[in-house]
Design an enzyme around this catalytic site. Structure first.
Site, PDB file in Angstrom:
ATOM      1  N   LEU A  71      12.521  -8.612   6.414  1.00 30.83           N
ATOM      2  CA  LEU A  71      12.545  -7.901   7.697  1.00 30.83           C
ATOM      3  C   LEU A  71      13.397  -6.625   7.600  1.00 30.83           C
ATOM      4  O   LEU A  71      13.837  -6.085   8.607  1.00 30.83           O
ATOM      5  CB  LEU A  71      13.049  -8.836   8.811  1.00 30.83           C
ATOM      6  N   SER A  72      13.636  -6.151   6.370  1.00 25.80           N
ATOM      7  CA  SER A  72      14.247  -4.847   6.106  1.00 25.80           C
ATOM      8  C   SER A  72      15.700  -4.704   6.530  1.00 25.80           C
ATOM      9  O   SER A  72      16.098  -3.665   7.076  1.00 25.80           O
ATOM     10  CB  SER A  72      13.436  -3.725   6.758  1.00 25.80           C
ATOM     11  N   THR A 121       0.828  -1.208   0.000  1.00 27.66           N
ATOM     12  CA  THR A 121       0.000   0.000   0.000  1.00 27.66           C
ATOM     13  C   THR A 121       0.865   1.261   0.000  1.00 27.66           C
ATOM     14  O   THR A 121       0.388   2.321  -0.402  1.00 27.66           O
ATOM     15  CB  THR A 121      -0.903   0.037   1.252  1.00 27.66           C
ATOM     16  N   ASP A 122       2.129   1.153   0.445  1.00 23.70           N
ATOM     17  CA  ASP A 122       2.914   2.393   0.631  1.00 23.70           C
ATOM     18  C   ASP A 122       3.124   3.146  -0.677  1.00 23.70           C
ATOM     19  O   ASP A 122       2.967   4.369  -0.739  1.00 23.70           O
ATOM     20  CB  ASP A 122       4.231   2.154   1.398  1.00 23.70           C
ATOM     21  N   ASP A 132       9.616   0.935   4.823  1.00 21.28           N
ATOM     22  CA  ASP A 132      10.707   0.305   5.566  1.00 21.28           C
ATOM     23  C   ASP A 132      11.610   1.358   6.205  1.00 21.28           C
ATOM     24  O   ASP A 132      11.990   1.255   7.378  1.00 21.28           O
ATOM     25  CB  ASP A 132      11.548  -0.586   4.637  1.00 21.28           C
TER      26      ASP A 132
HETATM   27  C1  GLA Z   1       8.983  -3.990   0.574  1.00 18.97           C
HETATM   28  C2  GLA Z   1       9.165  -2.531   0.171  1.00 18.97           C
HETATM   29  C3  GLA Z   1       8.152  -1.654   0.897  1.00 18.97           C
HETATM   30  C4  GLA Z   1       6.730  -2.188   0.745  1.00 18.97           C
HETATM   31  C5  GLA Z   1       6.669  -3.685   1.037  1.00 18.97           C
HETATM   32  C6  GLA Z   1       5.329  -4.274   0.733  1.00 18.97           C
HETATM   33  O1  GLA Z   1       9.279  -4.162   1.927  1.00 18.97           O
HETATM   34  O2  GLA Z   1      10.457  -2.096   0.487  1.00 18.97           O
HETATM   35  O3  GLA Z   1       8.257  -0.336   0.438  1.00 18.97           O
HETATM   36  O4  GLA Z   1       6.227  -1.898  -0.513  1.00 18.97           O
HETATM   37  O5  GLA Z   1       7.652  -4.406   0.311  1.00 18.97           O
HETATM   38  O6  GLA Z   1       4.362  -3.751   1.565  1.00 18.97           O
END
Ligand code: GLA
Length: 385
Positions: free
Chosen positions: A130-131, A47-48, A177
């Site tokens: 997990l970024s 959604t971002d 993220d």
């Molecule tokens: C990844 C992207 C985010 C977001 C998610 C899905 O983490 O980096 O910006 O779009 O996928 O919600």
């Protein structure tokens, strides 16, 4: 007994190890130490970049950088487990390969950046959705800020992190993220409106635990599927003559004639509604309602958005059949990596054991790392120690 006991404890050992690592490699104590957590998104997936809502928490896993200024524009980085990276800020970041490009990209986009030496460690599992990459960007941004005494805000650092992904890594990702890594607060989920960039801190009911279920499967986010989904959303918005899917209602979506675009858009519109309903459910202590919305989100991501995968589907299914589970869904970009569940706090230990014992990766998607199921508390975003 939980298999992964201790993941919620402060990472003092890691910080000391990183500081000692710097000292032994660069011959002096570091000037600064920065820590930045990874994140798990509770709800609001894909959604971002549609100007929508997201609800992540920061994790007890961190990237830690110990650093000191260097004499020139040269950056020398040594990582605890992933080799080293050396480059000059005068060079193009595209000439730096591997993880060094994230740091190089940050330095090249932050005005006034100066060179430094750094020792980096990370306890964030890589490729688990997990970024880990956003944490590296934001941690590096903080190092550039503090060593260069730059007047840059955390929000600006986050936006630059997103530009690094878009311009140097090739993923047209949104802002979730980086904002989660930068602005999260301890004990709270972070509600971000990606249109206005307004943030609100949301309490999770006391009786409810967040559980990460890392399937151990891994997939590169860079994969073209992510960018394709974003393009579909942009086409859908264009067809509806609106700036982004944030402005679409479920009725609007019926006007789309292309069936794929219709399903992609239906996910985005319904997911935005679910985020706000989860916030409402959390604020009134209705975790069962929130859990139902988590499970609906998973189905929408699986059927309409088509970003789940066999391992994620299976672990969610096992979770939903486990006593104490309010709801479960894949988290992050999708395809592989982790799912997230909300679970009755007094049953969380049994839940983790049950899922660990009953989940097995499907043969079609073997695990590349161990499966790990563990509760997490919401942690604070990036900080200078
Ligand atoms: C990844 C992207 C985010 C977001 C998610 C899905 O983490 O980096 O910006 O779009 O996928 O919600």
């Amino acid at each position: 007994m939980l298999k992964n006991r201790g993941v919620n404890e402060p990472n003092f050992d890691q910080i000391k190890r990183t500081s000692d690592g710097f000292q032994s490699r660069f011959g002096a104590a570091p000037d600064i130490i920065v820590r930045c957590p990874g994140r798990v998104n509770l709800i609001g997936e894909h959604t971002d970049y549609n100007d929508g809502f997201v609800l992540p928490i920061a994790l007890p896993f961190e990237t830690v950088i110990a650093a000191s200024s260097s004499e020139d524009s040269q950056i020398n980085l040594i990582s605890e487990g992933f080799g080293s990276a050396h480059f000059s800020l005068e060079d193009n970041p595209m000439h730096t390969s591997g993880w060094g490009r994230y740091v190089h990209g940050m330095g090249s986009l932050i005005t006034g950046s100066l060179g430094w030496n750094g020792y980096i460690s990370s306890s964030i599992p890589m490729g688990a959705n997990l970024s880990s990459s956003a944490a590296l960007e934001i941690a590096a941004g903080m190092v550039f800020k503090h060593l260069g005494a730059l007047e840059i805000t955390l929000r600006e650092i986050a936006l630059i992190g997103q530009r690094v992904e878009n311009e140097f890594i090739g993923v047209r990702s949104g802002i979730m993220d980086q904002i989660a890594c930068a602005l999260s607060q301890r004990g709270k989920a972070l509600l971000l409106d990606c249109l206005t960039m307004q943030t609100s801190m949301i309490s999770i009911p006391e009786d409810t635990s967040v559980v990460i279920m890392d399937t151990g499967t891994r997939r590169e986010l860079r994969s073209s599927e992510y960018n394709k989904r974003r393009e579909s959303c942009e086409s859908a918005a264009l067809n509806l003559a609106i700036p982004s899917l944030r402005d679409a209602s479920i009725e609007d979506i019926t006007k789309l004639t292309n069936q794929t675009l219709k399903r992609r858009a239906r996910h985005v519109v319904s997911e935005n509604e679910r985020v706000l309903k989860v916030v409402e459910a959390f604020s009134t202590g209705h975790s069962l309602t929130a859990g139902r919305l988590f499970s609906e989100s998973h189905l929408s991501l699986r059927n309409d958005y088509e970003v789940s995968g066999p391992a994620l589907d299976r672990i969610v299914e096992v979770a939903l059949g486990t006593p104490g589970c309010f709801g479960a869904r894949m988290t992050g970009g999708g395809f592989a990596g982790s799912a997230v569940a909300i679970v009755a706090r007094d049953q969380v230990e049994q839940f983790c054991n049950f899922v660990t014992n009953n989940f097995e990766c499907p043969e079609s998607q073997p695990a590349l790392a161990p499966t790990r199921v563990y509760p997490v508390e919401a942690c604070a975003g990036v900080s200078l120690l």
